[in-house]
Motif scaffolding. Structure first.
Motif, PDB file in Angstrom:
ATOM      1  N   THR A 151       3.831   6.202  -3.190  1.00 28.74           N
ATOM      2  CA  THR A 151       3.143   6.841  -2.334  1.00 28.74           C
ATOM      3  C   THR A 151       3.327   8.528  -3.084  1.00 28.74           C
ATOM      4  O   THR A 151       2.046   8.919  -3.073  1.00 28.74           O
ATOM      5  CB  THR A 151       4.050   7.209  -0.882  1.00 28.74           C
ATOM      6  OG1 THR A 151       4.192   6.109  -0.321  1.00 28.74           O
ATOM      7  CG2 THR A 151       3.376   8.073   0.144  1.00 28.74           C
ATOM      8  N   VAL A 204       0.267   3.356   2.629  1.00 30.70           N
ATOM      9  CA  VAL A 204       0.983   2.483   1.796  1.00 30.70           C
ATOM     10  C   VAL A 204       2.304   2.129   2.423  1.00 30.70           C
ATOM     11  O   VAL A 204       2.887   2.656   3.429  1.00 30.70           O
ATOM     12  CB  VAL A 204       1.648   3.335   0.460  1.00 30.70           C
ATOM     13  CG1 VAL A 204       2.395   2.573  -0.386  1.00 30.70           C
ATOM     14  CG2 VAL A 204       0.580   4.087  -0.181  1.00 30.70           C
ATOM     15  N   LYS A 218      -2.221  -0.532   0.209  1.00 34.74           N
ATOM     16  CA  LYS A 218      -1.388  -0.803  -0.834  1.00 34.74           C
ATOM     17  C   LYS A 218      -0.176  -1.373  -0.175  1.00 34.74           C
ATOM     18  O   LYS A 218       0.519  -0.767   0.910  1.00 34.74           O
ATOM     19  CB  LYS A 218      -0.756   0.133  -2.057  1.00 34.74           C
ATOM     20  CG  LYS A 218      -0.067  -0.369  -2.970  1.00 34.74           C
ATOM     21  CD  LYS A 218      -0.020   0.745  -4.259  1.00 34.74           C
ATOM     22  CE  LYS A 218      -1.160   0.926  -5.003  1.00 34.74           C
ATOM     23  NZ  LYS A 218      -0.903   1.756  -6.142  1.00 34.74           N
TER      24      LYS A 218
END
Length: 242
Positions: free
Chosen positions: A176, A108, A165
């Motif tokens: 996260t 992420v 992401k």
């Protein structure tokens, strides 16, 4: 959580940093309580890769080999351990730092994060990062990164599969931890088996997948169909919507 905490040196993956990272990854790795590992960093740079000051001729070939061997072991360890490893990136990830992101199971990143393999520009082609990056992104994208050293944005990294992401900086922690919590809701043995199976599929290639499935089905997967986690999951799926 593991935090790369040497911002003054751009969180360079020195031998000491790599050895500490390996030790931290292995801590409690066999404990049933360990369900997921998050790797993050202090400062504006997630990791700048190897500490080039360690790779001088004065250090000698044996020291250089030890650095690269330890780095390879850490990257392989991330993929081999039974729990998922999530990279939480807020900044620059270059060379072996980019390799670290690519080696994690999930990544992420914030919108301001960038990713690059700039070794070619200083006479040190990013050969080992090329392995993890080449497995994560399409071949031509990987080659452009490796041959030009040009950074790619977080959105391009997402587009090409290097990360999972992209989020605003103020939501990085929340997103996260949300992924980590969802992982923790599943059975640890099932997650471990799934991760190992997926990694094996990636390594051996598509042509061997069917035979591997056949070999895994009877001794490993079949018993899971009577497991409590599967039963509970099926019950949830069969419940009518509220």
């Amino acid at each position: 959580r593991i935090i790369l905490n040497n911002p003054k040196k751009r969180n360079a993956l020195s031998l000491s940093m790599l050895e500490t990272l390996r030790e931290n990854i292995l801590t409690d790795v066999d404990s049933e309580d360990l369900r997921v590992i998050i790797i993050s960093a202090k400062g504006p740079v997630f990791s700048s890769g190897h500490d080039l000051k360690e790779l001088t001729s004065a250090r000698g070939r044996e020291y250089h080999m030890k650095v690269f061997q330890t780095c390879s072991e850490v990257m392989a360890l991330i993929q081999d351990i039974p729990v998922p490893v999530i990279a939480m990136v807020n900044g620059v990830a270059t060379a072996a730092g980019c390799q670290l992101v690519a080696s994690c199971d999930i990544a992420v990143a914030t919108e301001k994060s960038t990713f690059a393999t700039p070794g070619v520009n200083v006479g040190l082609f990013c050969s080992t990062p090329a392995v993890a990056i080449g497995r994560a992104v399409p071949r031509k994208v990987a080659m452009e990164m490796l041959l030009t050293g040009t950074p790619i944005s977080a959105h391009d990294a997402l587009l090409h599969g290097l990360i999972s992401k992209v989020v605003p900086e103020d939501r990085l922690e929340e997103e996260t931890l949300g992924i980590a919590q969802r992982v923790c809701q599943s059975s640890r043995p099932v997650v471990a088996l799934g991760k190992a199976t997926f990694q094996r599929y990636v390594l051996i290639g598509f042509l061997c997948v069917l035979n591997t499935q056949k070999c895994l089905y009877i001794p490993v997967l079949l018993p899971l169909f009577t497991g409590k986690w599967l039963k509970a999951g099926m019950q949830r799926m069969l419940q009518p919507p509220r």
